[in-house]
Design a protein around this motif. Structure first.
Motif, PDB file in Angstrom:
ATOM      1  N   GLY A   1       0.812  -1.206   0.000  1.00 24.32           N
ATOM      2  CA  GLY A   1       0.000   0.000   0.000  1.00 24.32           C
ATOM      3  C   GLY A   1       0.841   1.249   0.000  1.00 24.32           C
ATOM      4  N   LEU A   2       0.178   2.344   0.308  1.00 22.14           N
ATOM      5  CA  LEU A   2       0.823   3.659   0.354  1.00 22.14           C
ATOM      6  C   LEU A   2       1.037   4.063   1.807  1.00 22.14           C
ATOM      7  CD1 LEU A   2       1.713   6.333  -1.004  1.00 22.14           C
ATOM      8  CD2 LEU A   2      -0.695   7.049  -0.894  1.00 22.14           C
ATOM      9  N   VAL A   3       2.246   4.484   2.116  1.00 25.80           N
ATOM     10  CA  VAL A   3       2.573   4.875   3.478  1.00 25.80           C
ATOM     11  C   VAL A   3       3.520   6.062   3.429  1.00 25.80           C
ATOM     12  CG1 VAL A   3       4.536   3.293   3.643  1.00 25.80           C
ATOM     13  CG2 VAL A   3       3.333   3.978   5.728  1.00 25.80           C
ATOM     14  N   GLN A   4       3.497   6.869   4.448  1.00 22.87           N
ATOM     15  CA  GLN A   4       4.397   8.023   4.506  1.00 22.87           C
ATOM     16  C   GLN A   4       5.779   7.603   5.005  1.00 22.87           C
ATOM     17  OE1 GLN A   4       2.345  10.914   6.975  1.00 22.87           O
ATOM     18  NE2 GLN A   4       1.420  11.873   5.169  1.00 22.87           N
ATOM     19  N   THR A   5       6.753   8.422   4.712  1.00 29.86           N
ATOM     20  CA  THR A   5       8.107   8.190   5.205  1.00 29.86           C
ATOM     21  C   THR A   5       8.088   8.006   6.717  1.00 29.86           C
ATOM     22  OG1 THR A   5       9.108   9.453   3.407  1.00 29.86           O
ATOM     23  CG2 THR A   5      10.408   9.185   5.410  1.00 29.86           C
TER      24      THR A   5
ATOM     25  N   TYR B   1       6.179 -13.614   6.417  1.00 26.78           N
ATOM     26  CA  TYR B   1       5.849 -12.206   6.650  1.00 26.78           C
ATOM     27  C   TYR B   1       7.084 -11.332   6.443  1.00 26.78           C
ATOM     28  CZ  TYR B   1       1.990 -14.512   9.093  1.00 26.78           C
ATOM     29  OH  TYR B   1       0.924 -15.310   9.415  1.00 26.78           O
ATOM     30  N   LEU B   2       6.818 -10.088   6.110  1.00 29.12           N
ATOM     31  CA  LEU B   2       7.875  -9.090   6.050  1.00 29.12           C
ATOM     32  C   LEU B   2       7.370  -7.833   6.758  1.00 29.12           C
ATOM     33  CD1 LEU B   2      10.663  -8.195   5.100  1.00 29.12           C
ATOM     34  CD2 LEU B   2       9.603  -7.372   2.981  1.00 29.12           C
ATOM     35  N   GLN B   3       7.900  -7.613   7.936  1.00 30.72           N
ATOM     36  CA  GLN B   3       7.575  -6.405   8.685  1.00 30.72           C
ATOM     37  C   GLN B   3       8.564  -5.319   8.291  1.00 30.72           C
ATOM     38  OE1 GLN B   3       5.042  -5.741  11.007  1.00 30.72           O
ATOM     39  NE2 GLN B   3       5.822  -3.645  10.838  1.00 30.72           N
ATOM     40  N   MET B   4       8.052  -4.210   7.805  1.00 31.06           N
ATOM     41  CA  MET B   4       8.905  -3.122   7.330  1.00 31.06           C
ATOM     42  C   MET B   4       8.626  -1.876   8.159  1.00 31.06           C
ATOM     43  SD  MET B   4       8.663  -3.686   3.207  1.00 31.06           S
ATOM     44  CE  MET B   4       6.933  -3.250   3.117  1.00 31.06           C
ATOM     45  N   ASN B   5       9.643  -1.396   8.837  1.00 29.03           N
ATOM     46  CA  ASN B   5       9.537  -0.204   9.671  1.00 29.03           C
ATOM     47  C   ASN B   5      10.445   0.886   9.127  1.00 29.03           C
ATOM     48  OD1 ASN B   5       7.835  -1.667  11.428  1.00 29.03           O
ATOM     49  ND2 ASN B   5       9.578  -2.401  12.623  1.00 29.03           N
ATOM     50  N   SER B   6      10.213   2.091   9.583  1.00 31.85           N
ATOM     51  CA  SER B   6      11.037   3.242   9.190  1.00 31.85           C
ATOM     52  C   SER B   6      11.195   3.302   7.675  1.00 31.85           C
ATOM     53  CB  SER B   6      12.419   3.148   9.857  1.00 31.85           C
ATOM     54  OG  SER B   6      12.285   3.093  11.262  1.00 31.85           O
ATOM     55  N   LEU B   7      10.101   3.195   6.986  1.00 36.85           N
ATOM     56  CA  LEU B   7      10.144   3.146   5.522  1.00 36.85           C
ATOM     57  C   LEU B   7      10.615   4.466   4.929  1.00 36.85           C
ATOM     58  CD1 LEU B   7       6.955   1.024   4.974  1.00 36.85           C
ATOM     59  CD2 LEU B   7       9.228   0.466   4.082  1.00 36.85           C
ATOM     60  N   LYS B   8      11.317   4.332   3.811  1.00 39.04           N
ATOM     61  CA  LYS B   8      11.881   5.479   3.108  1.00 39.04           C
ATOM     62  C   LYS B   8      11.351   5.496   1.670  1.00 39.04           C
ATOM     63  CE  LYS B   8      16.222   4.625   5.586  1.00 39.04           C
ATOM     64  NZ  LYS B   8      17.687   4.364   5.421  1.00 39.04           N
TER      65      LYS B   8
ATOM     66  N   THR C   1       3.403  -7.317  -4.753  1.00 38.26           N
ATOM     67  CA  THR C   1       2.524  -6.342  -4.119  1.00 38.26           C
ATOM     68  C   THR C   1       3.241  -5.003  -4.076  1.00 38.26           C
ATOM     69  OG1 THR C   1       1.144  -5.878  -2.173  1.00 38.26           O
ATOM     70  CG2 THR C   1       3.284  -6.897  -1.751  1.00 38.26           C
ATOM     71  N   GLN C   2       2.530  -3.957  -4.447  1.00 32.28           N
ATOM     72  CA  GLN C   2       3.142  -2.622  -4.570  1.00 32.28           C
ATOM     73  C   GLN C   2       3.269  -1.972  -3.192  1.00 32.28           C
ATOM     74  OE1 GLN C   2       4.245  -0.807  -7.442  1.00 32.28           O
ATOM     75  NE2 GLN C   2       5.060   0.568  -5.857  1.00 32.28           N
ATOM     76  N   VAL C   3       4.449  -1.461  -2.930  1.00 32.24           N
ATOM     77  CA  VAL C   3       4.702  -0.650  -1.744  1.00 32.24           C
ATOM     78  C   VAL C   3       5.165   0.721  -2.223  1.00 32.24           C
ATOM     79  CG1 VAL C   3       6.183  -0.327   0.273  1.00 32.24           C
ATOM     80  CG2 VAL C   3       5.254  -2.596  -0.255  1.00 32.24           C
ATOM     81  N   THR C   4       4.466   1.750  -1.790  1.00 31.56           N
ATOM     82  CA  THR C   4       4.808   3.116  -2.172  1.00 31.56           C
ATOM     83  C   THR C   4       4.990   3.939  -0.907  1.00 31.56           C
ATOM     84  OG1 THR C   4       3.522   2.918  -4.209  1.00 31.56           O
ATOM     85  CG2 THR C   4       4.119   5.138  -3.486  1.00 31.56           C
ATOM     86  N   VAL C   5       6.146   4.558  -0.797  1.00 36.54           N
ATOM     87  CA  VAL C   5       6.460   5.383   0.365  1.00 36.54           C
ATOM     88  C   VAL C   5       6.554   6.826  -0.105  1.00 36.54           C
ATOM     89  CG1 VAL C   5       8.012   5.758   2.301  1.00 36.54           C
ATOM     90  CG2 VAL C   5       7.735   3.455   1.343  1.00 36.54           C
ATOM     91  N   SER C   6       5.687   7.653   0.414  1.00 38.10           N
ATOM     92  CA  SER C   6       5.668   9.051   0.015  1.00 38.10           C
ATOM     93  C   SER C   6       6.563   9.890   0.922  1.00 38.10           C
ATOM     94  CB  SER C   6       4.237   9.589   0.067  1.00 38.10           C
ATOM     95  OG  SER C   6       3.751   9.558   1.393  1.00 38.10           O
TER      96      SER C   6
END
Length: 126
Positions: free
Chosen positions: A10-14, A80-87, A120-125
């Motif tokens: 999905g879409l997530v902020q920095t 699973y893939l837990q992704m934190n502090s996304l850039k 699966t699309q990952v978008t970091v704004s």
């Protein structure tokens, strides 16, 4: 027929977090290493992380280390893939993968993957 179904993109902020899931059917999930790769527009598919069948050994790319965590639940045939502090540079299509016979955790390569998910699309704004 082996099927891998990813979800959670999905879409997530920095600075935000996402958790990707990949459900596997059609083979004995608990016997094989699993991995996540990603591919950004105009770039080659790159390794992100992998996990041994037992879950006791994991490997991460330098970009994922310290921010991403791979785990698996063999009873649910899910990784699973837990992704934190996304850039913003994490923006990509993320692919789940079942390791083939030649796949090594020490030197993972997309050419040694036996089966791929649809991505699966990952978008970091920013």
């Amino acid at each position: 027929q082996v099927q891998l179904v990813e979800s959670g993109g999905g879409l997530v902020q920095t600075g935000g977090s996402l958790r990707l899931s990949c459900a596997v059917s059609g083979r004995t999930f608990s016997s094989y290493a699993m991995a996540w790769f990603r591919q950004a527009p105009g770039k080659e598919r790159e390794f992100v992380t992998s996990i041994r069948w037992s879950g006791g050994y994991t490997r991460y790319s330098d970009s994922a280390k310290g921010r991403f965590t791979i785990s698996r639940d063999n009873a649910k045939s899910t990784v699973y893939l837990q992704m934190n502090s996304l850039k913003p540079e994490d923006t990509a299509v993320y692919y789940c993968a079942v390791a083939g016979a030649a796949f090594t955790l020490a030197t993972p390569s997309y050419s040694d993957v036996a089966y791929w998910g649809q991505g699966t699309q990952v978008t970091v704004s920013s």
